[in-house]
Scaffold this active site. Structure first.
Site, PDB file in Angstrom:
ATOM      1  N   ARG A  63      -6.578  -6.123   5.265  1.00 34.16           N
ATOM      2  CA  ARG A  63      -6.625  -6.548   3.864  1.00 34.16           C
ATOM      3  C   ARG A  63      -6.267  -8.010   3.696  1.00 34.16           C
ATOM      4  O   ARG A  63      -6.655  -8.644   2.707  1.00 34.16           O
ATOM      5  CB  ARG A  63      -5.757  -5.619   3.007  1.00 34.16           C
ATOM      6  CG  ARG A  63      -6.372  -4.209   2.920  1.00 34.16           C
ATOM      7  CD  ARG A  63      -5.453  -3.183   2.300  1.00 34.16           C
ATOM      8  NE  ARG A  63      -4.205  -2.996   3.017  1.00 34.16           N
ATOM      9  CZ  ARG A  63      -4.036  -2.175   4.065  1.00 34.16           C
ATOM     10  NH1 ARG A  63      -5.047  -1.464   4.508  1.00 34.16           N
ATOM     11  NH2 ARG A  63      -2.876  -2.065   4.651  1.00 34.16           N
ATOM     12  N   GLU A 100       5.834  -0.203  10.780  1.00 34.21           N
ATOM     13  CA  GLU A 100       6.628   0.867  10.193  1.00 34.21           C
ATOM     14  C   GLU A 100       6.349   2.241  10.775  1.00 34.21           C
ATOM     15  O   GLU A 100       7.202   3.102  10.755  1.00 34.21           O
ATOM     16  CB  GLU A 100       6.522   0.880   8.663  1.00 34.21           C
ATOM     17  CG  GLU A 100       5.135   0.899   8.094  1.00 34.21           C
ATOM     18  CD  GLU A 100       4.517  -0.479   7.893  1.00 34.21           C
ATOM     19  OE1 GLU A 100       3.702  -0.600   6.987  1.00 34.21           O
ATOM     20  OE2 GLU A 100       4.812  -1.416   8.657  1.00 34.21           O
TER      21      GLU A 100
END
Length: 180
Positions: A63, A100
């Site tokens: 993105r 993460e």
């Protein structure tokens, strides 16, 4: 709320339990799909750098490519992608990092940045800071100077901003979301 009263954060939807249970995924595709929201995000991401020299915008996959390309266009400068391992066709340098929910390797063409160039690093989301840290290290290995790291979203509980600031980076974000 009237459309003119919306903030960037209002255009971002949350998808529960994606990609794993317990994750609140902050989906910027709804921001990108709305012309007013997308323009607002790009304009606000550019604003802190008005009048500063930026030689190239570096976008983090995937993105960050959308945002970085639009920002580079507005600045009239070049765009450089940092991609996942094996996606760039030329000779590359690579950096491993943790994110993460896993580990990965990103790459940068070894001729994409000239020593001394001023770089704006762009992505949609700052979580643990692992991807951005890897991108910074790649740019710096080629002699680029990071002016700032710009993001749409910060997840402060995951500590990415603190990690980047501890590296001496300037960090700019448009909005924050609590939780994972």
């Amino acid at each position: 709320m009237a459309p003119n009263d919306k903030t960037v954060k209002d255009y971002i939807r949350t998808i529960v339990d994606f990609p794993h249970e317990g994750i609140m995924f902050r989906d910027v595709t709804t921001l990108f799909a709305d012309p007013r929201g997308f323009r607002m995000a790009v304009d606000q991401m550019l604003h802190p750098y008005a009048g500063q020299r930026i030689d190239k915008v570096v976008g983090l996959e995937a993105r960050g490519f959308i945002l970085g390309g639009a920002i580079a266009h507005q600045l009239g400068t070049g765009f450089v992608p940092i991609r996942k391992k094996g996606k760039l066709p030329g000779k590359t340098i690579s950096e491993a990092y943790t994110l993460e929910y896993g580990e990965a390797i990103v790459e940068l063409h070894d001729d994409a940045i000239e020593p001394g160039e001023t770089i704006l690093l762009v992505d949609d989301l700052l979580a643990t800071g692992g991807t951005a840290e890897a991108g910074i290290k790649l740019v710096e290995r080629l002699g680029g100077k990071i002016l700032s790291c710009a993001f749409v979203i910060d997840l402060p509980e995951l500590g990415g901003r603190k990690k980047l600031e501890a590296m001496g980076m300037d960090v700019s974000v448009l909005c924050e979301f609590e939780g994972l």
